[in-house]
Design an enzyme around this catalytic site. Structure first.
Site, PDB file in Angstrom:
ATOM      1  N   ARG A 167       0.827  -1.218   0.000  1.00  0.00           N
ATOM      2  CA  ARG A 167       0.000   0.000   0.000  1.00  0.00           C
ATOM      3  C   ARG A 167       0.861   1.268   0.000  1.00  0.00           C
ATOM      4  O   ARG A 167       0.541   2.253   0.683  1.00  0.00           O
ATOM      5  CB  ARG A 167      -0.917   0.030   1.231  1.00  0.00           C
ATOM      6  CG  ARG A 167      -1.987  -1.003   1.222  1.00  0.00           C
ATOM      7  CD  ARG A 167      -2.930  -0.771   0.035  1.00  0.00           C
ATOM      8  NE  ARG A 167      -4.171  -1.472   0.229  1.00  0.00           N
ATOM      9  CZ  ARG A 167      -4.365  -2.743  -0.093  1.00  0.00           C
ATOM     10  NH1 ARG A 167      -3.398  -3.438  -0.650  1.00  0.00           N
ATOM     11  NH2 ARG A 167      -5.530  -3.311   0.115  1.00  0.00           N
ATOM     12  N   SER A 241     -10.699   0.071   3.252  1.00  0.00           N
ATOM     13  CA  SER A 241      -9.870  -0.140   4.448  1.00  0.00           C
ATOM     14  C   SER A 241      -9.323   1.203   4.913  1.00  0.00           C
ATOM     15  O   SER A 241      -8.655   1.887   4.143  1.00  0.00           O
ATOM     16  CB  SER A 241      -8.662  -1.005   4.126  1.00  0.00           C
ATOM     17  OG  SER A 241      -9.054  -2.256   3.666  1.00  0.00           O
ATOM     18  N   GLU A 336      -4.380   4.030   6.067  1.00  0.00           N
ATOM     19  CA  GLU A 336      -4.058   3.793   4.663  1.00  0.00           C
ATOM     20  C   GLU A 336      -4.594   4.965   3.839  1.00  0.00           C
ATOM     21  O   GLU A 336      -4.033   5.328   2.806  1.00  0.00           O
ATOM     22  CB  GLU A 336      -4.743   2.490   4.227  1.00  0.00           C
ATOM     23  CG  GLU A 336      -4.290   1.982   2.883  1.00  0.00           C
ATOM     24  CD  GLU A 336      -5.404   1.341   2.102  1.00  0.00           C
ATOM     25  OE1 GLU A 336      -5.744   1.879   1.035  1.00  0.00           O
ATOM     26  OE2 GLU A 336      -5.915   0.300   2.547  1.00  0.00           O
TER      27      GLU A 336
HETATM   28  N1  EPU Z   1     -10.631  -9.674  10.209  1.00  0.00           N
HETATM   29  C1  EPU Z   1     -11.207  -9.624  11.459  1.00  0.00           C
HETATM   30  N2  EPU Z   1     -12.274  -8.784  11.656  1.00  0.00           N
HETATM   31  C2  EPU Z   1     -12.779  -8.027  10.659  1.00  0.00           C
HETATM   32  C3  EPU Z   1     -12.182  -8.069   9.387  1.00  0.00           C
HETATM   33  C4  EPU Z   1     -11.084  -8.896   9.174  1.00  0.00           C
HETATM   34  O1  EPU Z   1     -10.788 -10.301  12.386  1.00  0.00           O
HETATM   35  O2  EPU Z   1     -13.749  -7.316  10.914  1.00  0.00           O
HETATM   36  C5  EPU Z   1      -9.494 -10.607   9.992  1.00  0.00           C
HETATM   37  C6  EPU Z   1      -9.990 -12.017   9.708  1.00  0.00           C
HETATM   38  O3  EPU Z   1      -9.090 -12.906  10.307  1.00  0.00           O
HETATM   39  C7  EPU Z   1      -9.885 -12.117   8.170  1.00  0.00           C
HETATM   40  C8  EPU Z   1      -8.656 -11.284   7.926  1.00  0.00           C
HETATM   41  O4  EPU Z   1      -8.771 -10.198   8.837  1.00  0.00           O
HETATM   42  O5  EPU Z   1      -9.715 -13.439   7.724  1.00  0.00           O
HETATM   43  C9  EPU Z   1      -8.488 -10.791   6.522  1.00  0.00           C
HETATM   44  O6  EPU Z   1      -9.631 -10.063   6.137  1.00  0.00           O
HETATM   45  P1  EPU Z   1      -9.813  -9.631   4.595  1.00  0.00           P
HETATM   46  O7  EPU Z   1      -9.607 -10.777   3.700  1.00  0.00           O
HETATM   47  O8  EPU Z   1     -11.088  -8.881   4.461  1.00  0.00           O
HETATM   48  O9  EPU Z   1      -8.570  -8.702   4.320  1.00  0.00           O
HETATM   49  P2  EPU Z   1      -7.920  -7.456   5.050  1.00  0.00           P
HETATM   50  O10 EPU Z   1      -6.505  -7.788   5.296  1.00  0.00           O
HETATM   51  O11 EPU Z   1      -8.754  -7.005   6.192  1.00  0.00           O
HETATM   52  C10 EPU Z   1      -7.094  -6.439   2.811  1.00  0.00           C
HETATM   53  C11 EPU Z   1      -7.149  -5.124   2.105  1.00  0.00           C
HETATM   54  C12 EPU Z   1      -8.502  -4.901   1.450  1.00  0.00           C
HETATM   55  C13 EPU Z   1      -8.745  -6.033   0.482  1.00  0.00           C
HETATM   56  C14 EPU Z   1      -8.701  -7.354   1.268  1.00  0.00           C
HETATM   57  C15 EPU Z   1      -8.888  -8.565   0.400  1.00  0.00           C
HETATM   58  C16 EPU Z   1      -5.600  -3.732   3.386  1.00  0.00           C
HETATM   59  C17 EPU Z   1      -5.437  -2.552   4.287  1.00  0.00           C
HETATM   60  N3  EPU Z   1      -6.848  -4.047   3.040  1.00  0.00           N
HETATM   61  O12 EPU Z   1      -8.014  -6.359   3.899  1.00  0.00           O
HETATM   62  O13 EPU Z   1      -8.420  -3.695   0.704  1.00  0.00           O
HETATM   63  O14 EPU Z   1      -9.996  -5.902  -0.165  1.00  0.00           O
HETATM   64  O15 EPU Z   1      -7.406  -7.477   1.912  1.00  0.00           O
HETATM   65  O16 EPU Z   1      -7.725  -8.861  -0.256  1.00  0.00           O
HETATM   66  O17 EPU Z   1      -4.608  -4.338   2.994  1.00  0.00           O
HETATM   67  C18 EPU Z   1      -8.917  -1.373   0.601  1.00  0.00           C
HETATM   68  O18 EPU Z   1      -7.711  -1.196   0.463  1.00  0.00           O
HETATM   69  O19 EPU Z   1      -9.737  -0.416   0.640  1.00  0.00           O
HETATM   70  C19 EPU Z   1      -9.410  -2.724   0.793  1.00  0.00           C
HETATM   71  C20 EPU Z   1     -10.691  -2.979   1.037  1.00  0.00           C
END
Ligand code: EPU
Length: 341
Positions: A167, A241, A336
Site C-alpha cells: 500500500r 480499508s 491507509e
Molecule cells: N478480520 C477480522 N475482523 C474483521 C475483518 C477482518 O478479524 O472485521 C481478519 C480475519 O481474520 C480475516 C482477515 O482479517 O480473515 C483478513 O480479512 P480480509 O480478507 O477482508 O482482508 P484485510 O486484510 O482485512 C485487505 C485489504 C482490502 C482487500 C482485502 C482482500 C488492506 C489494508 N486491506 O483487507 O483492501 O480488499 O485485503 O484482499 O490491505 C482497501 O484497500 O480499501 C481494501 C478494502
C-alpha cells in the site's frame, strides 16, 4: 478551463464529507495541463489532484486548488501471442480497466476487481486485494513534475522507480504532492495465469463449485465477495480499508499467541502480517457507532459516515481506535487513507 471558487467536494469523495475547495478545476485533456500550470490559482496555491476520491479524508476545507483528473482513454500499445501492453489514462475508473482486460481474456488484474477509485490513484498506494497487487503488472507511470515552474516536464517512471511496497509508493513518500500521475502502462498475460490461493477467494470458489475457466470468472467472484463484505459508498460513506494491516517480527507474533492463540496471521518472507481488522474487532469497535460515524458491522477495517459527518468526527474516531490498539497490544495502527488538511 474554468476555475471555480468555494467548490463543495461532498460528491467527489466516497466518505461523502462536505468540505469545500477554495479553487476547483476539472482536467479533461492532457494538453490542458500547459494552460493549468500557468494560471495564478495553480501557481500560488497548494494543489490536490483528485481521482475517484476513494482514499481521502478531508479533515477540513481545502485551502488551495483541487484538480479533478478526468483524463480518459485505454489503448493497446502492443501485443504478441503471450502478452499485451495496455496504456490507460489516469482519470479512467479502475474497474473499467479490469472489465476491459477480463472481457478480452487477459490475466493479471482480475483479483483487483471492483476496487473503487481511478487508474491514476492505483500506483500511489500500489492497490492490492485477494493475493494480487498492481506491482505484479505495472510497467510504467507517466507523471508531470509540479515543481518546475514553467518547465513542468513529464517523467516516465519505470516500475522500480515507483518504489512500490505494501500500500505504498514513492508518490506517497519522497515525491508526495510533487508529481501528477496522468497515465499508467501495464503488461497482462494472454496465457492462463490464475491466482486463487487467497483463502477467502478459494473458499468462495469451492463453496459455490465455480471452476475458473477465464479471468472473468475470478473477477465476478471477487466482485461478489467485495459487494457482500464492504459497504457501497453510494449508500454509506466510506473509503474502504481505513488502516493498513500490521507487520510484526515473528517474536512479537509468538508473544501475542500466548494470550491469543487464534490470532490470524500471514507469513510474508520472514515478516508476519496481522490483519488490522482483527485488532480493531478485539478492542470491541466492530459495528460500534458514535453519532454520525462508526466502524462497519461486517468489516472492522472500514470506517463509515452514517450521514452528515465531518472529517474531524472521523478523525476523532480514528485516534480513539489507534489509542485503544496501542494500549491493548502496544502496536501502532497507520491509516491507509490520505488525510487531507
Ligand atoms: N478480520 C477480522 N475482523 C474483521 C475483518 C477482518 O478479524 O472485521 C481478519 C480475519 O481474520 C480475516 C482477515 O482479517 O480473515 C483478513 O480479512 P480480509 O480478507 O477482508 O482482508 P484485510 O486484510 O482485512 C485487505 C485489504 C482490502 C482487500 C482485502 C482482500 C488492506 C489494508 N486491506 O483487507 O483492501 O480488499 O485485503 O484482499 O490491505 C482497501 O484497500 O480499501 C481494501 C478494502
Amino acid at each position: 478551463m474554468k476555475i471555480r471558487r468555494n467548490y463543495n467536494l461532498a460528491k467527489l469523495n466516497t466518505f461523502g464529507i462536505s468540505a469545500n475547495a477554495r479553487f476547483f478545476v476539472e482536467l479533461n485533456k492532457e494538453v490542458d495541463l500547459r494552460e493549468l500550470f500557468n494560471v495564478p490559482e495553480f501557481k500560488n496555491n497548494q494543489k490536490l489532484f483528485l481521482g475517484g476520491g476513494s482514499n481521502v479524508l478531508f479533515t477540513k476545507d481545502f485551502d488551495g486548488l483541487v484538480v479533478l483528473n478526468k483524463l480518459k482513454g485505454i489503448e493497446i500499445l502492443k501485443e504478441d501471442s503471450k502478452s499485451v501492453v495496455i496504456r490507460c489514462m489516469g482519470g479512467e475508473i479502475w474497474h473499467d480497466l479490469v472489465i476491459f482486460a477480463t472481457e478480452r481474456g487477459y490475466w493479471g488484474i482480475e483479483n483487483l476487481s471492483f476496487i473503487p477509485g481511478t487508474v491514476g490513484a492505483a500506483p500511489m498506494q500500489n492497490i492490492g486485494a485477494y493475493g494480487a497487487e498492481l506491482a505484479n503488472v505495472l510497467t510504467n507511470v507517466e507523471a508531470y513534475n509540479l515543481e518546475n515552474g514553467k518547465e513542468n516536464e513529464k517523467k516516465i517512471f519505470n516500475k522500480e522507480e515507483c518504489e512500490l511496497g505494501y500500500r505504498d509508493s514513492i508518490f506517497k513518500n519522497r515525491l508526495k504532492g510533487k508529481y501528477f500521475i496522468t497515465a499508467i502502462t501495464i503488461t497482462l498475460s494472454k496465457i492462463e495465469n490464475k491466482n486463487i490461493t487467497y483463502k477467502i477467494l478459494q473458499e468462495y470458489l469451492e463453496k459455490n463449485k465455480i471452476e475458473v475457466k477465464n479471468s472473468k470468472d475470478i473477477s465476478d467472484a471477487v466482485t461478489f465477495i467485495r459487494k457482500t463484505k464492504l459497504p457501497d459508498p453510494i449508500i454509506i460513506g466510506n473509503a474502504g480499508s481505513f488502516f493498513k494491516n500490521v507487520f510484526v517480527e515473528l517474536a512479537t507474533l509468538e508473544k501475542l499467541q500466548k494470550t491469543y492463540p487464534e490470532i490470524p496471521h500471514f507469513n510474508e518472507e520472514g515478516i508476519v502480517k496481522i490483519p488490522a481488522g482483527w485488532f480493531i474487532e478485539q478492542c470491541g469497535w466492530k459495528g460500534k457507532r458514535i453519532e454520525n460515524v462508526g466502524v462497519h458491522e461486517k468489516h472492522a477495517l472500514v470506517l463509515v459516515n452514517y450521514g452528515g459527518a465531518t472529517g474531524k468526527e472521523i478523525l476523532v474516531l480514528v485516534n480513539k481506535i489507534i489509542a485503544d490498539i496501542k494500549e491493548k497490544f502496544d502496536l501502532e495502527l497507520t491509516p491507509e487513507v490520505n488525510l487531507i488538511s
